[in-house]
Design an enzyme around this catalytic site. Structure first.
Site, PDB file in Angstrom:
ATOM      1  CB  THR A  61      -4.898  -5.863  -9.177  1.00 42.28           C
ATOM      2  OG1 THR A  61      -4.890  -4.486  -8.805  1.00 42.28           O
ATOM      3  CG2 THR A  61      -3.472  -6.381  -9.203  1.00 42.28           C
ATOM      4  NE  ARG A  71      -2.523   4.042  -4.564  1.00 35.33           N
ATOM      5  CZ  ARG A  71      -2.827   2.780  -4.808  1.00 35.33           C
ATOM      6  NH1 ARG A  71      -2.900   2.331  -6.046  1.00 35.33           N
ATOM      7  NH2 ARG A  71      -3.058   1.939  -3.829  1.00 35.33           N
ATOM      8  CB  VAL A  72       3.062   4.221  -7.356  1.00 37.76           C
ATOM      9  CG1 VAL A  72       3.584   2.812  -7.575  1.00 37.76           C
ATOM     10  CG2 VAL A  72       3.401   5.109  -8.556  1.00 37.76           C
ATOM     11  N   GLY A 104      -5.747  -5.880  -3.716  1.00 37.47           N
ATOM     12  CA  GLY A 104      -6.382  -5.186  -2.604  1.00 37.47           C
ATOM     13  C   GLY A 104      -5.749  -3.830  -2.376  1.00 37.47           C
ATOM     14  N   GLY A 106      -3.313  -1.397  -1.875  1.00 36.47           N
ATOM     15  CA  GLY A 106      -1.873  -1.484  -2.074  1.00 36.47           C
ATOM     16  C   GLY A 106      -1.031  -0.909  -0.960  1.00 36.47           C
TER      17      GLY A 106
HETATM   18  C1  SD4 Z   1      -3.575  -1.011  -5.877  1.00 39.88           C
HETATM   19  N1  SD4 Z   1      -3.446  -3.356  -5.346  1.00 39.88           N
HETATM   20  O1  SD4 Z   1      -3.400  -0.186  -6.762  1.00 39.88           O
HETATM   21  C2  SD4 Z   1      -3.974  -2.412  -6.287  1.00 39.88           C
HETATM   22  C3  SD4 Z   1      -5.462  -2.442  -6.434  1.00 39.88           C
HETATM   23  C4  SD4 Z   1      -6.132  -3.786  -6.501  1.00 39.88           C
HETATM   24  O2  SD4 Z   1      -8.040  -4.961  -6.968  1.00 39.88           O
HETATM   25  O3  SD4 Z   1      -5.578  -4.831  -6.234  1.00 39.88           O
HETATM   26  N2  SD4 Z   1      -7.396  -3.830  -6.842  1.00 39.88           N
HETATM   27  O4  SD4 Z   1      -3.473  -0.745  -4.688  1.00 39.88           O
END
Ligand code: SD4
Length: 345
Positions: free
Chosen positions: A203, A231-232, A255, A257
């Protein structure tokens, strides 16, 4: 188009890592300023900075920043990212400007620049969010090109490896960072890449304050690797992965989500700044809110927040050690900081 390795090299060339102590004593207001998640954010900040230094709009700056990482081949973000458990790359993104206009796309496939689709939605329709086929249909109708359904070489390799066990353990950012931290012999922080260039996050969140004093933000992701199809995560959810209030400040997250959504994380950060907390204090409160829900479980996942306020002060906080972020506020290539964390290294 940049290759991932080139992108990393470019970013690594100017990696002036700064200690957390220095980062967090930062109270001097600065305008314009752009802050992004992870050390790879330094390269995307550079794109944003080109806009900001010419007194451009924060909204344009965060969009080009997101586009630049969406463009990288074999990168953690965008079509080069890791697929879901069915082998499909599905993208989430959102954008928000100084007037609380916002646009979001989720579970979008085949489109290279989800952030620009989100902006198009924001600017040309009364809606905030489109998902799946509807989002794809909207993108194609608005001139975005349909890209072939093909995994990047790195993603294919990782996916094949994952298929051997097909273990669905959504552990994000944390394991790899600990490995990396060991590798670097307890160095002050774990960069967001392995030595071989493999990214350990998916991300990119970018928030900016422009010379006119307006705030905007963008968040773009391929989401958690090997997630269930459909999935979202938090990244396209306004108030979870990104929130901007032009009177107060802006925040974005990276992180796990699901945990960010549970506390409406970035909205919480901005509301804490409204109550007078510094960006770092506000991020810390949001992190602690997540940890408090289940302190045992929180040992096993990562969430990091970054924030800026209306004065151009910035800060960050994460659950686990290893969440780096990039700050650019001058023509000096920017700086990478390590966020303070709830759990020590
Ligand atoms: C998620 N927050 O899809 C995102 C993943 C992410 O570093 O931040 N990865 O949950």
């Amino acid at each position: 188009m940049q290759s991932r390795r080139k992108f990393i090299q470019w970013s690594a060339l100017s990696l002036p890592f700064i200690s957390a102590t220095k980062a967090f004593s930062k109270t001097i207001a600065s305008k314009p300023i752009v802050v992004s998640t992870w050390d790879s954010g330094l390269a995307v900040n550079a794109e944003a900075w080109k806009v900001l230094k010419k007194n451009g709009r924060a909204l344009d700056a965060v969009e080009v920043a997101a586009n630049s990482i969406e463009d990288t081949i074999n990168c953690c973000v965008g079509l080069g990212g890791n697929p879901d458990r069915d082998g499909k790359v599905t993208l989430d993104a959102c954008i928000m400007d100084e007037k609380a206009n916002c646009g979001s796309v989720a579970f979008l496939q085949h489109i290279k620049h989800p952030i620009s689709v989100a902006r198009k939605l924001m600017e040309t329709t009364p809606h905030v969010m489109l998902v799946g086929d509807g989002a794809l249909q909207f993108a194609l109708a608005n001139g975005f090109k349909r890209e072939p359904d093909k995994l990047s070489a790195d993603a294919e390799k990782t996916y094949k490896e994952w298929l051997k066990k097909s273990d669905y353990k959504p552990v994000i950012n944390i394991e790899q960072q600990q490995i990396k931290a060991k590798k670097t012999d307890g160095g002050p922080f774990a960069p967001s890449y392995f030595d071989d260039g493999t990214p350990n996050h998916d991300t990119m969140g970018t928030i900016a304050l422009d010379a006119s004093g307006n705030l905007s933000g963008a968040c773009t992701t391929s989401g958690m690797a090997f997630k269930l199809h459909g999935r979202v995560g938090d990244s396209p959810i306004i108030g979870a992965g990104l929130f901007v209030d032009n009177e107060i400040g802006a925040a974005t997250s990276s992180g796990q989500g699901e945990e960010v959504i549970r506390v409406a994380g970035t909205h919480l950060v901005v509301e804490m700044m409204r109550l007078g907390k510094t960006p770092e204090e506000a991020c810390k409160i949001a992190v602690e809110r997540i940890v408090k829900i289940n302190p045992e479980k929180a040992k096993g996942f990562q969430v990091g927040f970054i924030a800026i306020n209306k004065q151009g002060e910035y800060g960050a906080y994460s659950i686990q050690h290893g969440f780096s972020y990039s700050v650019t506020l001058a023509d000096d290539g920017g700086k990478v900081f390590m966020a303070k964390s709830h759990f020590p290294k």
